[in-house]
Scaffold this active site. Structure first.
Site, PDB file in Angstrom:
ATOM      1  CB  VAL A 158      -0.969   0.029   1.203  1.00  0.00           C
ATOM      2  CG1 VAL A 158      -2.038  -1.027   1.039  1.00  0.00           C
ATOM      3  CG2 VAL A 158      -0.241  -0.152   2.506  1.00  0.00           C
ATOM      4  N   PRO A 161       2.461   4.577  -1.234  1.00  0.00           N
ATOM      5  CG  PRO A 161       2.627   6.836  -1.898  1.00  0.00           C
ATOM      6  CD  PRO A 161       2.006   5.519  -2.294  1.00  0.00           C
ATOM      7  CG  ASP A 162      -1.773   4.711   1.134  1.00  0.00           C
ATOM      8  OD1 ASP A 162      -2.946   5.080   1.240  1.00  0.00           O
ATOM      9  OD2 ASP A 162      -1.267   4.323   0.069  1.00  0.00           O
ATOM     10  CG  HIS A 163       1.700   2.418   6.038  1.00  0.00           C
ATOM     11  ND1 HIS A 163       1.271   1.654   4.973  1.00  0.00           N
ATOM     12  CD2 HIS A 163       0.992   1.982   7.116  1.00  0.00           C
ATOM     13  CE1 HIS A 163       0.354   0.795   5.393  1.00  0.00           C
ATOM     14  NE2 HIS A 163       0.171   0.967   6.682  1.00  0.00           N
TER      15      HIS A 163
END
Length: 858
Positions: A601, A603-605
């Site tokens: 997921v 670059p969400d974090h």
């Protein structure tokens, strides 16, 4: 523009790992002084080099000033340390002269005499595996960290060699986490007057911060053994890629309505009319029949046509762009995400400007990286002090107003008491030693954030003391709450919303807007990550919010930002990656259609961490000025910055940024090598002549160290196949862990490919307490969860309060913060303006959390 960290002084002692930490702090306005030995740091020779200039060094040291620091003269370092707020090192100086520096091995120990002259100093030590634990002396490359962190085990195609992600993403991820940790420690020091020693492990940062398996939307889900296949999952079908008239596009069909729109676009084929295909698993299982239909529909249309038609129909479609195409895209030029700048005298490149904007100004590259010792002395005729003398001056102590200005605990209603399964070290901040004190105690955050980015951003603030109030409406639930897979609670909610409170309110109503407005008047931070313009359309435009509360810090984020032709595009992580060149670099070199980034997921974090760091910077500025501000972030800009080396190199030498696969184009032998067993692999990364000589000793061929075919880096690249055959032969009869331990004992960078369950048993992670067990009354068992990423001297580890149910704290918040009567609350609940959890539906009190290891996984 005066950026938030103006006046903060940072001494940067890094060399390679962690250089991007100082760069981000400098982007945010800090005066960062890069100290190097007289001959220059090793990282000045990092590849790729163009016309003698290291592109990684140039990008990661922009906006800094440069001085020389003689390692044989520790008194120079002592003088410098007395005059700065933050020191960042990457183990180089502390390893070379431990007696002179006398730094503690254990971050919980008291700070040494070296820091006595500057009691509020923050020292951040960034090393591959941390300063404690069985791996503390091990060496690592990015590829080694990809293997050991669990990322590699989820990358690639089933039955094939696992595929390394692109280079650079780990360095930038580590840099952002180190910058966050540095500012968090600085906030604690402002409040307490006591310094901090921060131990940052790159290994733990990647495990928890890049794409955590045991985190929001993580691959581990609820910890069921079926979530851990031996081979790579068929991730290419999660977010499939289709050829079109001028390249490739990717689609993201997540919500039922998106599939229904796609079904209509396909002409409503009868074989997919069954409502069962409204679910992702059903469509995934039918990919062999469904995807050819979509491929035929897309084949004759251009990327732009498909993206536009997808937007019109409500189907998320994004173009797949390689690095060369990204450099030419109008959106990134118009938005200011990519700019042309001089990296070094005579060398101009198109590069990512920076992560975000603050009050409308890009916090990004302003000056090129310094030459060795460029600022040792002032230029001829200048009246400015030499940097060495200026930095060595005693720092101005923070004022009492500044110490109390991050948040005013006396004006806040404390959230529920913290509960933790792990022992905490009592801090000594503004609240004294009577209880646990966290750096952000007293801070109030209104959280309109959604899905992964929103959850991770506000969780960082909640974990360290902020009272985060998640604003929810049952009619439009957060996407994480919808991903329950039949369970009473989605594990991602338990992970992403721990330590928060929930207010259920319908902001579409006039009464709901008034309630929210009253909360804004006394809030410190407001978070949102909607499509651009959504917050304004709700009646809460940022300018109006700041006029209502000038001390408010507003953080707005979206996929592609609020400026440029793509501002209206639907954006999910897979589309962001595809649009920014990351996906095109994350593939096997001989197959442009088989993108291997589908399990992540990203670059969400890390984008959430970028925003959290900027919020801390804005809070530090507010402590001095009293003014809030507006932070605007595009997730695409995070991906661009972290792919900056490839973008810059391609702009100077077109054609240079091709997908390398598992072979490092600059060093040999490197790669992912098979070991004994089913789907068992080990990464080996030889970068220097010394490492080659050590490898030759280990494999029983010491004579090859001096063999002209292999004696230099250039020679080993020419004879790469021979060196790789030697490594393959030696590894063939060994397990990955045994091989890793043998090579690391000899000083050769190597890492076993670890799967997610193995992380919970890894000796280094266990000794450093990287995981804890998170309990929730709606979950049948505890979840492994992040305990902490960085290790602090006085800052306690995050508490483990269970994630709230939607509206669980509505009545409590309305009574205590808005002084509403029970009758008024009940009336608004009856009208549907407020939403609560009836007493009979509240879960039982959380049972005592289980110790790590008590839940069987894998």
């Amino acid at each position: 523009m005066t950026f938030p960290l103006t006046g903060i002084r940072v001494l940067d002692l890094t060399d390679g790992l962690g250089e991007s930490c100082g760069r981000y702090l400098a982007d945010l306005g800090a005066e960062v002084v890069r100290a190097e030995p007289p001959g220059g740091s090793r990282s000045r020779s990092a590849e790729p080099r163009i016309d003698g200039v290291s592109i990684p060094f140039a990008l990661r040291n922009a906006n800094k000033r440069g001085i020389t620091l003689d390692p044989e003269r520790p008194e120079q370092l002592r003088a410098l340390v007395r005059g700065v707020d933050i020191v960042v090192d990457s183990g180089t100086v502390t390893t070379d002269s431990p007696a002179a520096l006398n730094l503690p091995v254990n971050p919980r120990a008291e700070l040494p005499d070296l820091l006595a002259g500057n009691p509020a100093l923050v020292w951040v030590s960034i090393t591959p595996f941390g300063r404690t634990g069985p791996y503390r002396d091990w060496v690592a490359s990015e590829s080694v960290l990809y293997a050991m962190s669990g990322v590699l085990s989820r990358s690639g195609t089933p039955g094939a060699v696992p595929l390394l992600p692109p280079a650079g993403l780990i360095e930038e991820t580590v840099g952002v986490h180190a910058a966050w940790s540095a500012l968090l420690a600085h906030v604690a020091a402002l409040r307490s007057g006591r310094g901090e020693f921060v131990d940052v492990s790159a290994f733990e940062t990647v495990v928890h911060g890049f794409d955590p398996g045991f985190g929001t939307q993580g691959s581990a889900a609820a910890g069921r053994s079926e979530d851990f296949p031996r081979g790579r999952p068929a991730a290419a079908n999660f977010y499939p890629v289709f050829r079109c008239a001028d390249g490739y596009v990717r689609i993201c069909l997540l919500a039922r309505r998106q599939w229904r729109c796609m079904f209509e676009w396909l002409g409503e084929p009868a074989e997919f009319a069954d409502p069962a295909y409204d679910t992702i698993p059903a469509r995934f299982a039918a990919a062999d029949r469904l995807h050819p239909l979509i491929g035929a529909l897309f084949a004759d249309r251009t990327r732009d046509e498909l993206v536009a038609e997808g937007a019109r129909r409500g189907v998320p479609v994004g173009g797949v762009h390689d690095v060369a195409e990204v450099l030419r895209l109008d959106h990134f030029a118009v938005s200011g995400a990519l700019i042309d700048t001089e990296l070094a005298p005579g060398l101009t490149a198109r590069v990512p400007a920076g992560y975000l904007t603050i009050d409308g100004h890009r916090a990004g590259i302003r000056t090129p990286a310094p030459e060795v010792g460029e600022h040792d002395e002032s230029p001829a005729g200048s009246t400015a002090q030499p940097v060495m003398r200026a930095v060595s001056a005693e720092p101005m102590p923070p004022s009492d107003d500044a110490r109390a200005g991050i948040a005013d605990p006396a004006a806040r209603v404390d959230p529920p008491p913290a509960e933790s399964t792990r022992p905490v070290v009592v801090g000594s901040g503004a609240g004294g030693d009577a209880g646990v004190v966290r750096p952000l105690d007293g801070l109030r955050v209104l959280d309109l954030g959604v899905i992964v980015f929103g959850a991770e951003l506000s969780r960082q603030l909640a974990d360290y003391g902020a009272d985060v109030i998640k604003i929810e409406n049952a009619a439009f639930p957060d996407g994480l709450r919808q991903a329950k897979r039949g369970a009473a609670l989605a594990p991602s909610v338990a992970w992403g919303h721990r330590n928060k409170r929930s207010l259920g309110v319908d902001l579409r109503t006039a009464a709901g807007k008034r309630i929210f407005t009253e909360l804004v008047r006394d809030a410190d931070v407001l978070l949102a990550n909607f499509k651009p313009g959504t917050l304004t359309s709700m009646g809460f435009d940022p300018a109006g919010l700041l006029a209502l509360n000038p001390r408010l810090i507003v953080s707005e984020a979206s996929a592609f930002g609020d400026v440029g032709p793509w501002r209206e595009r639907l954006g999910y992580g897979p589309l962001v990656r595809a649009s920014c060149g990351v996906s095109a670099m994350w593939r096997y070199p001989d197959d442009p259609e088989l993108l291997c980034d589908g399990m992540t997921v990203y670059p969400d974090h890390i984008a959430g961490q970028v925003a959290a760091t900027a919020i801390l910077a804005a809070l530090i500025r507010r402590a001095e000025t009293g003014a809030g501000g507006l932070i605007e972030l595009a997730q695409s800009d995070t991906a661009l910055v972290q792919l900056g080396v490839q973008l810059a190199a391609e702009s100077i030498r077109p054609g240079s940024a091709a997908a390398p696969g598992n072979r490092d184009p600059y060093y040999a032998p490197t790669g992912v090598f098979p070991c004994v067993g089913d789907d068992e692999w080990c990464v080996v990364a030889v970068r220097t002549d010394a490492e080659w000589a050590r490898l030759c000793e280990v494999i029983g061929h010491p004579e090859l160290a001096a063999d002209p075919r292999f004696a230099t880096r250039e020679a080993r690249l020419v004879h790469r196949s021979v060196t790789e055959e030697l490594v393959t032969g030696w590894l063939a009869g060994r397990s990955p862990r045994a091989a890793m331990e043998t090579l690391q004992a000899a000083g050769v960078p190597a890492g076993a490919m670890l799967r997610l369950p193995e992380l919970l048993r890894d000796p280094q992670l266990r000794e450093r307490g990287a995981y804890t067990m998170l309990a929730h009354p709606l979950l049948p068992a505890g979840l492994p969860a992040t305990a902490t990423v960085a290790h602090f001297r006085t800052i306690p580890e995050p508490p483990l309060r269970a994630a709230p149910l939607p509206g669980e704290h509505t009545e409590e918040i309305c009574r205590s913060l808005l002084e509403m009567s029970d009758e008024a609350i009940a009336a608004l609940v009856g009208q549907g303006v407020l939403q609560t959890v009836p007493a009979e539906k509240r879960p039982a009190v959380t049972a005592s959390p289980l110790p790590l290891g008590s839940v069987a996984i894998g």
